[in-house]
Every structure is written in structure tokens, then in C-alpha cells.
Write a protein that holds these residues in place. Sequence first.
Motif: not given
Lengths: 268, 239
Positions: A223-224, A227, A251-254, A260-261, A263-266
Motif C-alpha cells: 500500500m505504501q 501511495a 490513502f487519506t480520506t477514502p 478505509q478498513d 488500507i488501515t489493516g482492519r
Amino acid sequence: MDASIPTKPADAHIDGPVRAHVVNLSFYYGEKQALFDVSFPIHDRKATALIGPSGCGKSTLLRALNRMHDLYPGNRYEGEVILYPEQINIVSPEVDPMLVRLKIGMVFQKPNPFPKPIYDNVAAGLWVRGIRKKSIVDERVEQALKQAALWDEVKDRLRTSAYGLSGGQQQRLCIARALAPDPEMLLLDEPTSALDPIATARIEELMAELAPSVTIVIVTHNMQQAARISSYTAFMHIGCMVEFDKTTTIFTTPKESRTQDYITGRFG
Amino acid sequence: MPDHTAKAFDSDLQDLARMVAEMGGLAEKQIADSVDALAKRDTALAQRVTQLDASIDALQSEIEEKAVLTIARRQPMAVDLREIVGVLRLAADIERIGDLAKNIGKRVIALNSEFPPPKLIRGVEHMADLVLGQLKMVLDSYARRDVSKAMAVWRGDEEIDAVCTSVFRELLTYMMEDPRNITFCIHLMFCAKNIERMGDHATNIAETVHYMIEGRQIADKRPKGDTTTLTALRTAADG
């Protein structure tokens, strides 16, 4: 190219000239549907990243873009991928897959140079296109190797086997091979996943240099990396396009909670 | 929001939030105590206020260290990244609030026996109550991820500014009455200004909380009520 290209779906996300338009694309591996009604624009001379969990269809989508699936019987496409400025639907059965592959280059996860000298690897794409004149081929080989940031490392050993190169060099060689015929689009399927961090940084650096002159579509699990190197990002999940937007937004405000889940690893 | 696949990431973020809450609690106590020390002429309490600042500073460094480590380890994205960047900003603002409270404590010690009459302190006390309310509410908005509460704090700073201006006017007349009042009036004015600055930090925190939740800065212009600079000009012109 013409900036006033006719626009189709996902218009809200178009903010520059478009090189290709994926319109309601579905794909079937025989009976099994792998892509569902995918639509998004591929901006001209920008890098577009496809991200998503394993099995989400991002590689399937990338391979559809140069008709790789035609190598196996029973596979079938629905919908369109319009390539500009020619305005041809590259997934139409009437369009010769070889013609598509001449326009659209591809680099895979693992470096796959031909068991031939470095020079021949890069020249191969030119020879199959009927370009034989040595002065032209020499020039294009040198130019492609320079574009792939490999020239300085191999210029004195062009006649030696490509297998003597390191993994990172082999991957850059594959990129040079794809670049030599001056493709309209370059497809990269996780091009750095088999490389160490230094070789990865070189390839990323190379992509940043190529982006202003070549249209790139890249599949990546990192993901990085998406980005860092892409201007646009598409997030896919179970064969569907969940969200397409500018990379900075994704990558900031999907907008979608699934994005969001992920890219943030949730996820899951 | 679902948990992270990497559970340790969740506990890192929870630890950071807990440390910020702890820091906020200490700062609240420090403000209340500093103004209490001023009102009750309690130099011993003022001494303790100045000492408490060290633990707030220590917590800030701890938060910074943990935040940097978390960024390095987890490469946070989107809401997680904003969360960590926000925590860093929050900690910096709370640390400054602690410094300002410590400053009030130092002035209480400096005033020694020379204390102003209680009616003059009342305005400062009122300001402190308002700031404490703001700080409580903004820390609450952070803990509950409540944007509307954060926005209420952001708008509420105007009142503190207005009280600060009226305290300034009041002190000015008192100083003009009798030059012997000047020393403690100046000290008191600095205390009032310190509290006014705390209010500004509370609004900074409100802005950070808004950014953490919404992913963008507040678009409006903040209402401002501190006209002490203008008051000074006007008084000079009047004289």
C-alpha cells in the motif's frame, strides 16, 4: 492526445486526458465470474494503482488489459475497454489480441528475461514488430535501457546472458524490454514483490521518471508503494471496483468504509 | 470501526489515547490548582503546581516516542495516520497549557505577600472556570470522537477572550487609581493572559480533533473576542 475525449462512466473521477476507459467490464474464467461490471478511467501518462486483497480480481483485470486471458479457451469478456485515441475496444473478439499486446506492454511479478543476451532481450519486441535496421534497433535498445535506469550497469556487457544479472537488474531489463517498442500503456503486475528494498526503490524511482511520458497501470500489494508512486488508485474487492479516486484521497480520506478498513489493516 | 488484523496496533493506539487523557487530566488539575493558589494566597500549593509540570512534560516525551515508534512499525494510513499525528499535536498543546499554569504558579510565588484584593481576582477565576470547562469538553470530544463537541469548544473561545478584555480594562483603572497597585495588577494581567492562551490551545485541540475525525481542516474563520491590544490604543488616545 486529444483532451476532449468522449467520457463515459465514472466521469466524476476524470480530471485529465484519458488513455483508456474500462466500461462495465465483466470477466469469466469459464463458468466462474471473476470481474463484475468494473468501470474506471486510465489517465494518460499517469500511474494508476490497483489494490485489494488476494483474489479480488486486480491481476485478472490487469491481464484483461492486454488480452492475456485469451491464451486459455473458455474465458470470456463482457463490456468494453476503449483505448484512445484509436477508440478501439481492446477486449472485443474482433480485435486481434496480438495487436493489443503490440500496443500494451507488460511486466510480471518475477523477472522473466529470455535466456538470451541482454541486447536481444530488449531488441526482441522491436524484431517481432519488423524493425530490423541495426542503427534503429541499437538506438532504441540504448534508449530503453537508459529509461529503465540500467544502461550504465550493462552497456559493456550487452552480449552476455541476461541470466547473469541480479534479480533487480533482470526486472529492470524486463521493463526496458517492454519500453523498447514505445508502448501506449505499460502494465506492471507486482513488479517489486520479488525484489529487495534497494532494488524496489530503484524500480519505484524509475516509475516516477516514466510516469510523465508513459501511461502505467500497476498492481501492488504494498500500500505504501501505491501511495508513493501512483496518481490514481482503484480499490477492488471480490471482483468489484469498490472505489476509484486520486491516490491522495484514497490513502487519506477514502469515502468507502471497505477501502478505509483495507488500507488501515482492519480487513476481514 | 472493526479492529486491526494486527491486534498490537490497536493496543498501541489505545495506549496513546490513554496517555493523552492522562496528560489532559494532569493539565486540568494544574490549572485549577494554580488559580486556587492565586485566590487563596497559597504559595505552598503554587509550589506544587510548578512541580507537577515535570510529569506533564515527561508524558509528552513518552507520547512522542511511542507515536514515532508506532509510525515506524505500522506505517499507518488514513484515519490511523491522522490519529497518531493528532496525538502528537494534542500532546504539544497540553504541554503548553501545563507551562502556562506553571507560569501562574510562579507568579503566585513572586507576589509573595503582596496580594491583590479578592474582587480583582474574581475575573481571573471566572476565566479559569471557562477555560477548564473548555478543556474538559475538548478532551471529552477527543475521547468520544465527537465533532460537534469539538466545534462547540472551537466557537466557545470567544467568551474567554471577551472576559480577558474586561479584566484588562478593570486592572487598567485600578492601576490608574494608585500606582502602588501596578505590580500585582501586572502580575494578574499576565495570569489572565496565560489563561487566555490556554483557551487558544483548547481551540487548537478542537481543530486537531476535527481533523482527526473528518480528515480536513475547519473551513470557517474562528470568532475572536480578545481586543486587549485595541483597548490599550484607545485608552492611550483617551489619556
